[in-house]
Design an enzyme around this catalytic site. Sequence first.
Site, PDB file in Angstrom:
ATOM      1  CB  SER A  64      -0.940   0.027   1.194  1.00 49.81           C
ATOM      2  OG  SER A  64      -2.038  -0.780   0.908  1.00 49.81           O
ATOM      3  CE  LYS A  67      -3.748   0.586  -1.196  1.00 48.65           C
ATOM      4  NZ  LYS A  67      -4.495   0.157   0.018  1.00 48.65           N
ATOM      5  CE1 TYR A 192      -4.650  -1.211  -4.742  1.00 49.88           C
ATOM      6  CE2 TYR A 192      -5.163  -3.557  -4.762  1.00 49.88           C
ATOM      7  CZ  TYR A 192      -4.916  -2.393  -4.065  1.00 49.88           C
ATOM      8  OH  TYR A 192      -4.927  -2.405  -2.686  1.00 49.88           O
ATOM      9  CE1 TYR A 244      -5.187   0.812   4.185  1.00 50.92           C
ATOM     10  CE2 TYR A 244      -3.681  -0.402   5.591  1.00 50.92           C
ATOM     11  CZ  TYR A 244      -4.060   0.044   4.348  1.00 50.92           C
ATOM     12  OH  TYR A 244      -3.300  -0.280   3.266  1.00 50.92           O
ATOM     13  CB  VAL A 262      -0.220  -5.957   4.125  1.00 56.25           C
ATOM     14  CG1 VAL A 262      -1.505  -5.417   4.699  1.00 56.25           C
ATOM     15  CG2 VAL A 262      -0.304  -6.154   2.631  1.00 56.25           C
TER      16      VAL A 262
HETATM   17  N1  GLU Z   1      -2.234  -5.214  -2.092  1.00 54.24           N
HETATM   18  C1  GLU Z   1      -2.761  -5.153  -0.749  1.00 54.24           C
HETATM   19  C2  GLU Z   1      -4.243  -5.411  -0.784  1.00 54.24           C
HETATM   20  O1  GLU Z   1      -4.892  -4.885  -1.624  1.00 54.24           O
HETATM   21  C3  GLU Z   1      -2.444  -3.824  -0.152  1.00 54.24           C
HETATM   22  C4  GLU Z   1      -2.924  -3.675   1.282  1.00 54.24           C
HETATM   23  C5  GLU Z   1      -1.925  -2.995   2.176  1.00 54.24           C
HETATM   24  O2  GLU Z   1      -0.731  -2.955   1.919  1.00 54.24           O
HETATM   25  O3  GLU Z   1      -2.351  -2.486   3.237  1.00 54.24           O
HETATM   26  O4  GLU Z   1      -4.790  -6.123  -0.002  1.00 54.24           O
END
Ligand code: GLU
Length: 308
Positions: A64, A67, A192, A244, A262
């Site tokens: 993430s 992002k 993605y 989050y 993650v």
């Molecule tokens: N590729 C992961 C997902 O979509 C990213 C989530 C993350 O890193 O928090 O679940």
Amino acid sequence: MINYQQILDEIFQELQPTLTNGKVADYIPALAKVLPDQFAMSITLMDGTSHHIGCSDTKFSIQSISKVFTFTKALNIYSKELYRKVGREPSGNPFNSLVQLEYEHGIPRNPFINAGAIVVTDTLLSHYKNVDNTYDKILGFIQEISDNQDITYDRDVWFSEYKHGHRNIALANLMKSFNNLDNNVDDVVKTYFKHCAITMSTKELSRAMLFLANHGTDPITNKEFITSSQAKRINAVMLTCGHYDASGDFAFHVGLPGKSGVGGGIVAIVPKLMSIAVFSPRLNNWGNSYSGTKALEIFTNKTSLSIF
Ligand code: GLU
């Protein structure tokens, strides 16, 4: 004058007893293979001076954290038009929650929850036309921001997430049903998952994020990647939404804009001073690096370098 190297050494020592706390992400099977007890931390100052501790050359799945780059790129292209498709408020929900999206008619709360990042990827796909070209442009942007051509993705992690990405695919389908996704769902999620599977070390990530500590312009190459007011907004969304449903907790304990992944990475910005990257793959209950969060908390406690 703060002795940063000494502080990193002390953090590393203090974390030793708890490096086995937390659990590596296993919902993407390829991520579960990562050595669990690794730790690295890097800081890069505005003049390019850097300090490191642990396995700071080890590349890991940025997940993430990607992002931040895609949000930057999309803001760059669409400016505030982007907010027609994705909000900028904390979600107070887990990163992959479907419930809120249904209530809110397919408009994700912010670009850092999965649904929001999937919409951002969709806007990039509309601009760059196909999966390969869009991924190449995202990667090229990250390489340029990092001043480093040696960055790529991990195909196994990409494929593993594609095979097991049922929830993200569900999010994309739900948004498609609300007409908030313009491209084909499979193309959007493929792109993605691919940018989530990019691998970087803490050394590379702390270098890459420096533009956000300097109003959108890389202080070393002098390239402007984003306007100063957009950089302010990216930092604000990192502070309020970067972890989050634990974003409040991160602000409370660390006090810096940050974004976790993650894969166990976290980046954090000390405005006008430095960017920081940490890596430790065992995660806490909210899906954020257990020791990475602790390391950043110790860092801001020892240095008083929080934004508050
Ligand atoms: N590729 C992961 C997902 O979509 C990213 C989530 C993350 O890193 O928090 O679940």
